[in-house]
Design an enzyme around this catalytic site. Sequence first.
Site, short mmCIF file in Angstrom:
data_model
loop_
_atom_site.label_atom_id
_atom_site.label_comp_id
_atom_site.label_asym_id
_atom_site.label_seq_id
_atom_site.Cartn_x
_atom_site.Cartn_y
_atom_site.Cartn_z
N GLY A 1 -12.35 17.60 -126.58
CA GLY A 1 -11.72 17.67 -125.27
C GLY A 1 -12.50 18.60 -124.36
O GLY A 1 -13.31 19.40 -124.82
N ARG A 2 -12.26 18.45 -123.09
CA ARG A 2 -13.01 19.23 -122.12
C ARG A 2 -12.08 19.61 -120.97
O ARG A 2 -11.30 18.78 -120.50
CB ARG A 2 -14.13 18.33 -121.57
N GLY A 3 -12.13 20.87 -120.56
CA GLY A 3 -11.36 21.30 -119.39
C GLY A 3 -12.32 21.87 -118.36
O GLY A 3 -13.54 21.71 -118.49
N ALA B 1 -13.50 25.10 -120.39
CA ALA B 1 -13.58 25.09 -121.85
C ALA B 1 -14.05 23.74 -122.35
O ALA B 1 -13.81 22.71 -121.73
CB ALA B 1 -12.20 25.39 -122.44
N VAL C 1 -13.99 21.74 -126.21
CA VAL C 1 -13.49 21.86 -127.58
C VAL C 1 -14.27 20.89 -128.46
O VAL C 1 -14.35 19.69 -128.17
CB VAL C 1 -11.97 21.56 -127.65
N LYS D 1 -12.90 26.06 -129.67
CA LYS D 1 -12.72 26.02 -128.21
C LYS D 1 -13.64 27.06 -127.59
O LYS D 1 -13.46 28.26 -127.79
CB LYS D 1 -11.25 26.31 -127.86
N ASP E 1 2.20 25.17 -119.19
CA ASP E 1 1.33 23.98 -119.03
C ASP E 1 1.65 22.93 -120.09
O ASP E 1 0.75 22.34 -120.69
CB ASP E 1 -0.14 24.41 -119.08
P1 ADP Z 1 -8.10 23.33 -121.56
O1 ADP Z 1 -7.62 24.69 -121.22
O2 ADP Z 1 -9.51 23.09 -121.14
O3 ADP Z 1 -7.17 22.24 -121.13
P2 ADP Z 1 -7.24 22.80 -124.28
O4 ADP Z 1 -6.93 23.89 -125.22
O5 ADP Z 1 -6.09 22.05 -123.73
O6 ADP Z 1 -8.18 23.34 -123.14
O7 ADP Z 1 -8.22 21.78 -125.00
C1 ADP Z 1 -8.73 20.65 -124.30
C2 ADP Z 1 -8.52 19.42 -125.14
O8 ADP Z 1 -9.26 19.56 -126.38
C3 ADP Z 1 -7.08 19.14 -125.58
O9 ADP Z 1 -6.37 18.44 -124.59
C4 ADP Z 1 -7.32 18.31 -126.83
O10 ADP Z 1 -7.64 16.99 -126.49
C5 ADP Z 1 -8.57 18.95 -127.44
N1 ADP Z 1 -8.16 19.99 -128.42
C6 ADP Z 1 -7.82 21.27 -128.14
N2 ADP Z 1 -7.50 21.94 -129.25
C7 ADP Z 1 -7.62 21.07 -130.27
C8 ADP Z 1 -7.36 21.16 -131.69
N3 ADP Z 1 -6.95 22.29 -132.23
N4 ADP Z 1 -7.58 20.06 -132.44
C9 ADP Z 1 -8.00 18.91 -131.88
N5 ADP Z 1 -8.23 18.75 -130.55
C10 ADP Z 1 -8.04 19.82 -129.75
MG MG Z 2 -5.31 21.65 -121.87
#
Ligand code: ADP
Ligand code: MG
Length: 379
Positions: free
Chosen positions: A40-42, A45, A47, A62, A159
């Site tokens: 995932g990508r924000g 961040a 991940v 992350k 959130d």
């Molecule tokens: P952001 O603050 O960028 O939204 P997140 O913590 O929500 O960061 O992580 C972004 C995305 O990465 C999540 O929506 C999910 O799809 C994936 N992700 C985050 N943590 C995990 C995890 N522990 N296991 C699998 N996928 C994850």
């Molecule tokens: Mg998120």
Amino acid sequence: MLDSSSKNNNNNSAMMTKIHTRIRTEPFNNNYDLVSKVLGRGKFAVVKKCVEKATQNEYAAKFLRKRRKGEDCRNDILNEIAVLEAAKANPYVVGLHEVYETSHEIILVLEYAAGGEIFNQCVAEDEDEAFTEDDVIRLVRQILTGVAFLHRNNVVHLDLKPQNILLTSAQPLGDIRIVDFGLSRQVDNKSEVREILGTPEYVAPEILSYEPVSTATDMWSIGVLTYVMLTGESPFLGDEKKETYLNVSKGIVDYSEEVFEGISHLAVDFLKSLLKLDPRTRVTAEECLSHLWLNTDSNSRNLITITATTTPTSTSTGDEQETSQSESEPESPDSSPELSDIPLYTTFPVQGDLKTGRDTFTFTESFPTRPEMQQELIC
Ligand code: ADP
Ligand code: MG
């Protein structure tokens, strides 16, 4: 995702920045192999899946940038870590394994949730992949258990949305893990938090009117989340952000049969108890866990739906409608029958005692007989 443009740093006082986890400074790559897959990508961040060399266990790493828009945001990351630490005892909050720091990043090594975001099932085109009401009930119970734990510890997530609720496995459907505590804050008597945060579709009306956030703010988002999980539709989503905000601030929700075809009236009542404009009238996470919807097996639930639909009650009064929607709040004209219609037909065995205090239901003892329940629903 954080609406950083409107983030107010005065709320930093509500952040938790004391952490116990040792921050490792040796290279992350010494101990982990990155698997190519980006999970995932924000905005700030990314991940990635990784494997711990010593154990071959899989984790999600992350990678969080410390500088964002020219500002040092290390404390935001410490806050995220502190919340994960505080919630360690709860199985529905993602586990934190280790933390690494480099000159420009902090890396959180998290429990890997292999099933991905519940978002995928929420928007699934294929019927087989979409959640059934039973699935939603089981997952919502887990979300509420995790959120009730946070709220007992005076922490709000701020959130909650389908992208931040992950699954341990997708097929068979596993258990949930709540992630992304980047916006979480402590709510106590010491400081008031007023911020524009979160994602437009899930943001609570009090945030838009710049009133203090509270645990009730999360409960609104759980209402939106549950609506999306049940119907596949987002109740407030407009064509533009502005329109979405307007929809949220009006609080008009479509509970029509068209949207809720095949979904129980208890589910609708549950949503109504959350999607209330006034945060003081919203049910708490603990109260939600006692709601009849989450405590009724599918046979009984369907019985309630069928009888309530086909045999309208002759004894319900206007007052009873107060149990699920306050008069001042708008409601769609063709809304489903109220829960107050239902006691007439609830002769099935259910554990617990339905009581109303404010607009809430608390399940404590054995299920009451009809006259007792009518009385309690009116109060
Ligand atoms: P952001 O603050 O960028 O939204 P997140 O913590 O929500 O960061 O992580 C972004 C995305 O990465 C999540 O929506 C999910 O799809 C994936 N992700 C985050 N943590 C995990 C995890 N522990 N296991 C699998 N996928 C994850
Ligand atoms: Mg998120």
